[in-house]
Design a protein around this motif. Structure first.
Motif, PDB file in Angstrom:
ATOM      1  N   TYR A 272       0.812  -1.215   0.000  1.00  0.00           N
ATOM      2  CA  TYR A 272       0.000   0.000   0.000  1.00  0.00           C
ATOM      3  C   TYR A 272       0.847   1.269   0.000  1.00  0.00           C
TER       4      TYR A 272
ATOM      5  N   ASN B 135       0.177   5.435   1.213  1.00  0.00           N
ATOM      6  CA  ASN B 135      -0.685   6.425   1.870  1.00  0.00           C
ATOM      7  C   ASN B 135      -0.200   7.821   1.535  1.00  0.00           C
TER       8      ASN B 135
ATOM      9  N   GLU C  54      -5.473   6.077   0.896  1.00  0.00           N
ATOM     10  CA  GLU C  54      -4.665   4.874   0.681  1.00  0.00           C
ATOM     11  C   GLU C  54      -5.069   4.181  -0.603  1.00  0.00           C
TER      12      GLU C  54
ATOM     13  N   LYS D  24      -7.657   6.418   5.788  1.00  0.00           N
ATOM     14  CA  LYS D  24      -7.074   5.934   7.033  1.00  0.00           C
ATOM     15  C   LYS D  24      -7.092   7.056   8.058  1.00  0.00           C
TER      16      LYS D  24
ATOM     17  N   GLU E 197      -5.649   8.047  11.884  1.00  0.00           N
ATOM     18  CA  GLU E 197      -4.599   7.648  12.822  1.00  0.00           C
ATOM     19  C   GLU E 197      -4.769   8.425  14.118  1.00  0.00           C
TER      20      GLU E 197
ATOM     21  N   TYR F 217      -4.963   2.861  14.460  1.00  0.00           N
ATOM     22  CA  TYR F 217      -5.463   3.352  13.179  1.00  0.00           C
ATOM     23  C   TYR F 217      -6.694   2.558  12.763  1.00  0.00           C
TER      24      TYR F 217
ATOM     25  N   LYS G 203      -9.152   1.959   8.999  1.00  0.00           N
ATOM     26  CA  LYS G 203      -9.292   2.210   7.569  1.00  0.00           C
ATOM     27  C   LYS G 203     -10.672   1.758   7.121  1.00  0.00           C
TER      28      LYS G 203
ATOM     29  N   GLU H 155     -10.196  -2.104   8.163  1.00  0.00           N
ATOM     30  CA  GLU H 155      -9.010  -2.541   8.901  1.00  0.00           C
ATOM     31  C   GLU H 155      -8.889  -1.714  10.167  1.00  0.00           C
TER      32      GLU H 155
ATOM     33  N   GLN I   4      -8.035  -7.172   9.205  1.00  0.00           N
ATOM     34  CA  GLN I   4      -8.780  -6.716   8.027  1.00  0.00           C
ATOM     35  C   GLN I   4     -10.025  -7.555   7.835  1.00  0.00           C
TER      36      GLN I   4
END
Length: 189
Positions: free
Chosen positions: A49, A51, A61, A109, A111, A121, A123, A151, A169
């Motif tokens: 991935y 970001n 992301e 995402k 955080e 975090y 997502k 996630e 996930q």
């Protein structure tokens, strides 16, 4: 006091200028297809991935995920019906002996810092997926579409930009659900 406040905002500004993160996660889990469960049997995945931080606590992301079965899913045809087993047990109820999944992920995402180096975090996003099941090397099901990607996890980052993370996930792709635990490494720059 004024000097401490200036140093603190300089550190925050410097951290926010590091807007790019690249990472790799690997893990495993189980699939559920039309309500039938693999009982957590042997699906492994990798997830690459990138970001881009567009706000202090939020990033966009884009990622690529691949997954495949890693246990021996063996099927034998008995009186026209497939009997499928994993590792000599009959707890795998799906009549397939091979599974492959690929997905393009677009997500947001968030955080939430706990300490300077630790953060949680989350997502949420879309998964543009393509998966197939085979039996005796013959493609039985080939599906593609758009699904939900979620996630949640924890990450730790060193001063040099490298970090590690652990995340759970969930991929909801209509008839197919894939739940996975991942361990990853990443670099922010």
């Amino acid at each position: 006091m004024l000097i401490a406040a200036c140093l603190s905002s300089a550190t925050l500004a410097e951290e926010f200028t590091k807007q790019h993160t690249m990472g790799l996660q690997a893990g495993g889990g189980g699939v559920k297809f039309k309500g039938k469960d693999s009982d957590g049997q042997g699906v492994g995945n990798s997830y690459w991935y990138y970001n881009y931080k567009f706000l202090e606590h939020f990033s966009g992301e884009v990622g690529l995920m691949t997954a495949t079965d890693i246990d021996d899913w063996e099927c034998t045809k008995i009186n026209g019906v497939f009997d499928c087993r994993t590792d000599e047990s009959d707890d795998f109820e799906l009549p397939y002996d091979n599974f492959e999944l690929g997905a393009l992920i677009l997500a947001v995402k968030g955080e939430f810092k706990i300490t300077k180096r630790n953060s949680f975090y989350g997502k949420i996003g879309a998964s543009f997926y393509d998966y197939q099941f085979d039996v005796e090397r013959k493609e039985v099901i080939d599906e593609n579409g758009t699904g939900l990607f979620l996630e949640a996890g924890w990450q730790y980052r060193w001063d040099n930009g490298f970090g590690i993370n652990f995340g759970l996930q969930k991929h909801d792709m209509g008839d197919l659900e894939y739940d996975v635990a991942n361990l990853g490494v990443n670099y922010v720059f």
